[in-house]
Design an enzyme around this catalytic site. Structure first.
Site, mmCIF file in Angstrom:
data_model
loop_
_atom_site.group_PDB
_atom_site.id
_atom_site.type_symbol
_atom_site.label_atom_id
_atom_site.label_comp_id
_atom_site.label_asym_id
_atom_site.label_seq_id
_atom_site.Cartn_x
_atom_site.Cartn_y
_atom_site.Cartn_z
ATOM 1 N N LYS A 1 44.887 33.452 47.556
ATOM 2 C CA LYS A 1 46.131 34.184 47.314
ATOM 3 C C LYS A 1 47.267 33.557 48.107
ATOM 4 O O LYS A 1 47.064 33.115 49.248
ATOM 5 C CB LYS A 1 45.976 35.647 47.774
ATOM 6 C CG LYS A 1 44.876 36.412 47.058
ATOM 7 C CD LYS A 1 44.599 37.770 47.697
ATOM 8 C CE LYS A 1 43.402 38.436 47.000
ATOM 9 N NZ LYS A 1 42.891 39.612 47.707
ATOM 10 N N LYS B 1 35.369 29.896 40.979
ATOM 11 C CA LYS B 1 34.019 30.394 40.688
ATOM 12 C C LYS B 1 32.957 29.365 41.047
ATOM 13 O O LYS B 1 33.073 28.194 40.690
ATOM 14 C CB LYS B 1 33.915 30.729 39.196
ATOM 15 C CG LYS B 1 34.871 31.833 38.759
ATOM 16 C CD LYS B 1 34.261 33.196 38.945
ATOM 17 C CE LYS B 1 33.531 33.596 37.701
ATOM 18 N NZ LYS B 1 33.187 35.013 37.676
ATOM 19 N N LEU C 1 41.711 38.168 37.778
ATOM 20 C CA LEU C 1 42.167 36.875 38.277
ATOM 21 C C LEU C 1 41.827 35.774 37.289
ATOM 22 O O LEU C 1 40.789 35.822 36.627
ATOM 23 C CB LEU C 1 41.469 36.568 39.599
ATOM 24 C CG LEU C 1 41.801 37.491 40.771
ATOM 25 C CD1 LEU C 1 40.823 37.267 41.911
ATOM 26 C CD2 LEU C 1 43.230 37.246 41.242
ATOM 27 N N LYS D 1 34.794 36.078 47.171
ATOM 28 C CA LYS D 1 34.892 36.886 45.962
ATOM 29 C C LYS D 1 33.601 37.701 45.860
ATOM 30 O O LYS D 1 32.552 37.192 45.474
ATOM 31 C CB LYS D 1 35.083 36.015 44.728
ATOM 32 C CG LYS D 1 35.337 36.833 43.475
ATOM 33 C CD LYS D 1 35.788 35.951 42.325
ATOM 34 C CE LYS D 1 36.266 36.764 41.146
ATOM 35 N NZ LYS D 1 35.309 37.737 40.641
ATOM 36 N N CYS E 1 -4.414 52.802 25.290
ATOM 37 C CA CYS E 1 -4.378 51.388 25.691
ATOM 38 C C CYS E 1 -4.700 51.291 27.177
ATOM 39 O O CYS E 1 -4.044 51.936 27.998
ATOM 40 C CB CYS E 1 -2.996 50.816 25.410
ATOM 41 S SG CYS E 1 -2.743 49.163 26.087
ATOM 42 N N CYS F 1 3.618 49.337 22.483
ATOM 43 C CA CYS F 1 2.254 49.622 22.077
ATOM 44 C C CYS F 1 2.164 51.135 22.102
ATOM 45 O O CYS F 1 2.351 51.750 23.146
ATOM 46 C CB CYS F 1 1.268 49.012 23.074
ATOM 47 S SG CYS F 1 -0.391 49.695 22.887
HETATM 48 S S1 IVH Z 1 42.088 40.495 44.509
HETATM 49 C C1 IVH Z 1 45.265 40.808 41.284
HETATM 50 N N1 IVH Z 1 40.193 39.797 46.194
HETATM 51 O O1 IVH Z 1 37.475 40.042 41.374
HETATM 52 C C2 IVH Z 1 44.203 40.505 42.234
HETATM 53 N N2 IVH Z 1 39.577 40.507 44.019
HETATM 54 O O2 IVH Z 1 38.901 39.122 38.592
HETATM 55 C C3 IVH Z 1 43.200 41.567 42.315
HETATM 56 N N3 IVH Z 1 37.154 40.588 43.651
HETATM 57 O O3 IVH Z 1 38.597 42.900 39.720
HETATM 58 C C4 IVH Z 1 41.954 41.246 42.935
HETATM 59 N N4 IVH Z 1 36.557 39.919 45.655
HETATM 60 O O4 IVH Z 1 36.808 43.201 41.484
HETATM 61 C C5 IVH Z 1 40.492 40.233 44.954
HETATM 62 N N5 IVH Z 1 38.613 39.213 47.783
HETATM 63 C C6 IVH Z 1 38.902 39.651 46.561
HETATM 64 C C7 IVH Z 1 37.909 39.940 45.621
HETATM 65 C C8 IVH Z 1 38.287 40.367 44.353
HETATM 66 C C9 IVH Z 1 36.147 40.306 44.470
HETATM 67 C C10 IVH Z 1 37.010 41.028 42.244
HETATM 68 C C11 IVH Z 1 37.759 42.266 41.894
HETATM 69 C C12 IVH Z 1 38.638 41.929 40.725
HETATM 70 C C13 IVH Z 1 38.069 40.634 40.252
HETATM 71 C C14 IVH Z 1 39.191 39.745 39.769
#
Ligand code: IVH
Length: 691
Positions: free
Chosen positions: A304, A328, A90, A123, A445, A440
């Site tokens: 999304k 992030k 992403l 995430k 020791c 070491c």
């Molecule tokens: S969707 C094309 N949903 O983040 C979209 N990814 O950089 C595919 N990740 O490799 C990922 N939580 O490992 C999606 N709720 C979530 C997520 C998630 C973590 C990780 C995943 C992916 C990375 C994307």
């Protein structure tokens, strides 16, 4: 079979099915609904009943039975797994402006705002996982790898209890072929427990839950994986059949998440649908603020476009979709002054530099010390005493120094000079070529001696009652212990023990009794207790299973050890190195004289099987799971013979990739041909790893 036996078998079958179904339902209530209705003990009782039943009627065992989550035989490597639809990443955003840009782009590409809004998800900070299901059964689990090809880690994935092995329910989509993607992660509580245990085992702790998850998924011994607290959360569902894939019932991402949950997959309950940037930012800010409460690590939010038709219209750029972004979070950091650097000496002699900090609060705790990892890291970041440094706390228990605020540097500061001598025994430190750590190398020791003896006597090792950290230190300082063999001579030094502070008759008797009892531990525990680098409890068991005794291990070559499934070259070389040392040989001689357990039980070779016994095999082409030599010994161990050329007498030809003339000859002669997965299935009929 008598009538009575067959009816009891069919009754057992019914009961086993009912138990499995109950256990699956409790797994679902626990992992998917987060609402268990029975206690752990009741759950264990169901599982035990099923285990007993399967032990009595092994023909009832199925690969999908909950009892099969304990892992199988170790493997040498993970076969490659191709992703039919690449696993993308992403694009990251870090602030409201960038999120607004994203929403604007989406609007421009569609010509309107998304009709079903945006989904906002957590995430997860773990490892992406692709799961394939066919006919309602898990058939493959694979890591992302380079996005196109990952590792087939099915055997490991099958041990993760929140991943259903078989799907139950009434959905008409259940039997279709589909892929579920999601994240494998570790909850903080499980992560902390695991690290505490690793430190006890003399293995380096994992830096954070993500590393720990990644490391676990790459473990060659799935029985070890089964012991680790891995979890799964699903975030994507895609059907192979384009008709199903495009059906109206599945036209939004949020509906698919609902369906995943209905199928029995854990799906994050925090997911929300929002209309615009404000909604997105509310979600992101909320979790930035409250993430501590989750009990697992997240590093942001994922946004999304909800409609799948719209996702398709918006499309992709290079390696990421344009219909989704990651938002992030900032990491949890604090600034404080570095007052000094001290060195810690581990029981293997590893020197770890530790930052002594001006106390500072960070996510609810006060931080006074943090790890600086090693000399390289200090040099690379140019960390100097007196600097203002940035300290970070992930899931790891030990905070780390991640950087320096150069603008605040005192004028007179000088680059840090890594000490050249051990802080405990003043021996010159050495740094082996290619290693990041200084060591070491003085085996005498005091820091190492104390560390080694403490490890030897610790819970997971010889478990000597009355010989904890403090007693060891006291006895080392009093000159009564120089090494682990001295422990068993303490019985001759009763008077000297009694002369020590806080050592009364009773305490001394208990200690001596504890020492005697420890001689009854299994040989694998003793081997582990010796503190050989990289030899934790499970490697110790593998070694004894293979060689049968510590003496045989001591004589073994690096190659012979390296050939054991689940053991790699680094471990092999460390084992050989240990037994080559004169001092270790002398120690072992004394320990043997004291009656310590040198003999394990050599694992029985696999019984002659009906399939292999007395048959002739020819191997051709390359196998992905093992070398040709390994395949040969597996066949021979099961009573088969391997021949170099195909004739009418050949029973089976095992054909790997790029099999040539032998395969052709087999076809001409009508000899039966096994492909790799059929062959593997015959080798390990109880493992469902082979798809
Ligand atoms: S969707 C094309 N949903 O983040 C979209 N990814 O950089 C595919 N990740 O490799 C990922 N939580 O490992 C999606 N709720 C979530 C997520 C998630 C973590 C990780 C995943 C992916 C990375 C994307």
């Amino acid at each position: 079979m008598s009538k009575h036996a067959s009816s009891s078998l069919s009754e057992a079958q019914k009961r086993a099915e009912s138990l499995r179904s109950q256990i699956r339902e409790h797994d679902r209530l626990y992992f998917v609904m987060a609402a268990p209705v029975i206690s752990d003990r009741e759950y264990d009782r169901l599982l035990q009943e099923l285990r007993d039943m399967e032990a009595q009627f092994p023909e009832l065992i199925t690969p999908e039975s909950p009892t099969q989550r304990v892992g199988g035989e170790p493997t040498k490597l993970f076969p490659p797994a191709v992703h039919h639809v690449p696993m993308l990443s992403l694009a990251n955003t870090y602030n409201t402006e960038e999120v607004k840009d994203f929403a604007r782009r989406v609007h421009d590409l569609l010509g309107h705002d998304p009709k079903n809004g945006f989904t906002c998800e957590l995430k997860f900070d773990g490892v992406a996982m692709s799961l394939l299901y066919q006919n309602g059964k898990l058939v493959r689990g694979a890591t992302r790898g380079d996005g196109t090809t990952g590792d087939d880690v099915t055997a490991n994935v099958r041990t993760i209890r929140s991943i259903p092995l078989i799907l139950e329910g009434s959905s008409r989509f259940l039997q279709a072929s589909f892929e579920v993607r999601g994240e494998v992660f570790m909850e903080l509580e499980g992560f902390r427990r695991l690290n505490a245990q690793r430190e006890g085992d003399g293995e380096p702790p994992f830096a954070n839950p993500r590393n720990s998850t990644a490391g676990t998924l790459k473990t060659l011994d799935s029985r070890e994986v089964a012991k680790r607290p891995l979890r799964f959360s699903a975030y994507q569902l895609r059907f192979d059949d384009t008709k199903i894939e495009h059906s109206a019932e599945l036209d939004t991402h949020s509906r698919r998440l609902d369906l995943l949950k209905e199928f029995g997959f854990p799906v994050s309950k925090e997911t929300r649908i929002v209309k615009n940037t404000d909604g997105i930012m509310d979600f992101a800010m909320h979790w930035q603020e409250h993430r501590e409460a989750l009990g697992f690590e997240i590093d942001g939010a994922v946004i999304k476009v909800n409609s799948l038709a719209e996702q398709e219209r918006i499309g992709f750029v290079a390696k990421s979709p344009r219909w989704a972004i990651a938002y992030k979070f900032e990491t949890k950091q604090a600034r404080t002054r570095l007052n000094g650097i001290t060195l810690q000496v581990g029981r293997m002699g590893t020197i770890t530099p530790v930052a002594e900090l001006e106390p500072v609060g960070l996510t609810g705790i006060t931080i006074r010390r943090a790890t600086l990892h090693n000399a390289d890291e200090i040099e690379r970041k140019d960390i100097r005493i007196g600097d203002m440094v940035l300290v970070e706390r992930g899931g790891e228990v030990i905070p780390k120094v991640v950087g320096v605020d150069g603008s605040q540097r005192p004028k007179a500061s000088k680059p840090y000079q890594f000490p050249t001598a051990c802080p405990e025994c003043h021996t010159a430190l050495v740094r082996p070529p290619g290693e990041v750590n200084w060591y070491c190398e003085n085996p005498e020791c005091p820091a190492q001696v104390t560390g080694r003896i403490t490890h030897f006597a610790s819970r997971g090792a010889m478990d000597i009652a009355g010989l904890g950290d403090q007693s060891v230190e006291q006895l080392v300082n009093a000159g009564l212990l120089h090494n682990v063999a001295d422990i068993y001579d303490l019985k001759n030094r009763r008077e000297e023990l009694l002369a020590l502070e806080r050592m009364g008759e009773k305490k001394v008797d208990n200690l001596l009794q504890g020492i005697e009892t420890s001689k009854e531990r299994p040989a694998a525990r003793f081997l582990f207790a010796l503190g050989i680098r990289h030899v934790g409890t499970s490697v110790a068991k593998l070694l004894l299973d293979e060689f049968g005794s510590i003496d045989r291990i001591a004589e073994a070559s690096e190659e012979a050890i390296d050939a054991i499934a689940g053991i790699g070259f680094e471990i092999a070389s460390s084992v050989v190195h240990f037994f080559e040392q004169r001092t270790n040989q002398a120690l072992l001689t004394r320990l043997r004289a004291n009656g310590l357990p040198f003999h394990g039980v050599k694992k029985a070779t696999p019984a002659l099987t009906e399939f292999f016994g007395g048959k002739t095999f020819v191997l051709t082409g390359t196998l992905s799971a093992m070398t040709r030599d390994a395949a040969k010994s597996e066949i021979e161990a099961r009573g088969g013979t391997v021949s170099g050329s195909v004739s009418k007498k050949t029973d089976y030809v095992v054909a790997g990739v790029e099999a040539g003339s032998k395969l052709q000859k087999a076809e001409e002669l009508g000899v039966r041909i096994l492909d790799e997965s059929e062959f593997l299935r015959e080798l390990n009929p109880n493992s469902s790893h082979n798809v």
